[in-house]
Design an enzyme around this catalytic site. Structure first.
Site, PDB file in Angstrom:
ATOM      1  N   SER A 195      -9.295  -3.900  -6.954  1.00 47.78           N
ATOM      2  CA  SER A 195      -9.488  -5.241  -6.746  1.00 47.78           C
ATOM      3  C   SER A 195     -10.600  -5.648  -7.209  1.00 47.78           C
ATOM      4  CB  SER A 195      -9.125  -5.329  -5.111  1.00 47.78           C
ATOM      5  OG  SER A 195      -8.855  -6.935  -4.962  1.00 47.78           O
ATOM      6  N   ASP A 252       2.177  -6.842  -7.035  1.00 44.17           N
ATOM      7  CA  ASP A 252       0.843  -7.087  -6.416  1.00 44.17           C
ATOM      8  C   ASP A 252       1.051  -8.579  -6.075  1.00 44.17           C
ATOM      9  OD1 ASP A 252      -1.682  -7.982  -5.895  1.00 44.17           O
ATOM     10  OD2 ASP A 252      -2.605  -6.558  -7.123  1.00 44.17           O
ATOM     11  N   HIS A 310      -0.837  -4.569  -4.052  1.00 44.32           N
ATOM     12  CA  HIS A 310      -2.207  -4.453  -4.300  1.00 44.32           C
ATOM     13  C   HIS A 310      -2.875  -3.366  -3.774  1.00 44.32           C
ATOM     14  CE1 HIS A 310      -5.714  -6.633  -5.273  1.00 44.32           C
ATOM     15  NE2 HIS A 310      -6.165  -6.248  -4.088  1.00 44.32           N
TER      16      HIS A 310
END
Length: 394
Positions: free
Chosen positions: A234, A326, A359
């Site tokens: 991320s 995600d 994610h």
């Protein structure tokens, strides 16, 4: 029990609460519609026309909508850092020491480690864990070391299961640290792009200095500075890219005090903060030219930084892991990063997609396939090492 980092709904963090929206809309509505369009004989005559009344109402509604949009943008701009950086997600504690069992220390996973304190250039003390493989006597047997940049929510304790799997599956060392304002690290100037870069540089410098001490005075070795990989998930991927590009720029300016990484591993990373803002709030599209500094405090232009690195450096390795479910970073942005690298390929370039990965849980969902893919990449990194060594001596 899963110990992956908590997901945070970034969109909801940018929206005022329903009660606030209702209150503001009511107040603005009263303000706009109480401004009577009557008062003169001519206006009274015009008011008799339904067409004129509809036009007046449409104009007022348009003004009200515009005012709400402006208000919303002002809220987003003023709160953008508190929306992006989430040291303490709901239901968690800031310090790993205050977390539940298996979130507090590598010791709970029976991992050999050191508690590390790292000081940045601006004097901020960062808390870190160095999880290490057994020391070896031969430089050729020294394992690779992963410098782990975690995501925007939670602390290093939330990544312990992932660290454990890296350590055991890949036979690597792992240095993981909390950014300023996170976990047991000091607050300093607070979370920001500039601050995160200083934190990343300090963590990398700690590794390099430790590597240069490793094996001296007859001691066994644990780290080699030419066997350091950056891993970022991320926003951590954005940090990894920015540190690599910054180090390369300093190297080209003959001011570098850090070596370039052997490779970069990116997992569910975005292309830029502007692209993320437009993804979450599509109605901001007309403002796209304005979505840059100073309106956006931290631009995190990962795609541009990665392109700079790829255009000016050849003998490096890159791996991308993308969870296709995600819901925070669109998988299309990972695809864009891969497409960018395909045009100026590093020595090793691999991309692995996981159809059910989210994610933060792509490693867990991917399971054996994820780690088999990671091992494949690590094998290619090792195979290309001789060429990197030769280049560094030329």
């Amino acid at each position: 029990m899963s110990t992956s980092a908590p997901n945070v709904d970034l969109k909801s963090r940018g929206l005022p609460t329903t009660s606030v929206v209702a209150l503001v809309t009511s107040v603005l509505g009263l303000a706009f519609f109480s401004a009577s369009h009557g008062g003169s004989d001519e206006d009274e005559a015009a008011g008799a026309s339904s067409v004129a009344w509809l036009l007046w109402t449409a104009m007022r509604l348009g003004q009200l909508l515009l005012a709400l949009v402006v208000l919303f943008v002002v809220v987003l701009v003023s709160r953008q850092r508190s929306i992006l950086y989430v040291p303490v997600p709901p239901g968690t504690q800031r310090s790993p020491r205050m977390g539940p069992r298996m979130f507090r220390s590598p010791e709970e996973w029976q991992l050999p480690y050191e508690d590390v304190s790292i000081v940045t250039e601006d004097g901020v003390r960062l808390a870190a864990w160095f999880v290490y493989q057994p020391a070896v006597s031969s430089a050729g047997a020294v394992p690779y070391t992963v410098l782990y940049f975690h995501g925007n929510a939670g602390n290093i304790g939330h990544r312990l299961e992932n660290v454990k799997d890296m350590y055991k599956q890949l036979a690597v060392n792992v240095l993981i640290f909390d950014y300023r304002g996170y976990g047991d690290s000091e607050d300093g100037s607070g979370p920001s792009e500039r601050g995160f870069l200083q934190d990343a540089k300090a963590a990398c410098r700690w590794l390099v200095q430790r590597a240069r001490q490793s094996g001296t005075s007859g001691c066994s070795m644990r780290i080699r500075e030419d066997r350091i990989l950056f891993f970022g998930r991320s926003i951590g991927g954005a940090v990894a890219i920015k540190l690599a590009a910054h180090t390369l720029k300093q190297k080209r300016d003959e001011a570098a005090d850090l070596p370039l990484p052997a490779g970069i591993v990116l997992e569910n990373t975005f292309t830029s903060l502007r692209d993320m803002a437009l993804q979450m709030f599509p109605f901001l599209s007309p403002l796209r030219p304005l979505l840059r500094a100073p309106l956006i405090f931290d631009e995190w232009t990962s795609a541009d930084s990665l392109q700079y690195f790829a255009n000016n450096h050849e003998l490096w390795c890159c791996c991308l892991f993308s969870g296709l479910q995600d819901q925070i970073v669109p998988p299309a942005q990972m695809k864009e990063l891969y497409t960018l690298l395909s045009k100026r390929r590093p020595k090793v370039l691999k991309c692995f997609n996981f159809p059910l990965g989210g994610h933060n849980d792509t490693p867990q969902i991917g399971g054996a396939d994820y780690w088999a893919s990671f091992k494949k990449f690590m094998g290619l990194v090792r195979d290309s090492e001789a060429e990197r060594e030769k280049s560094s001596k030329d």
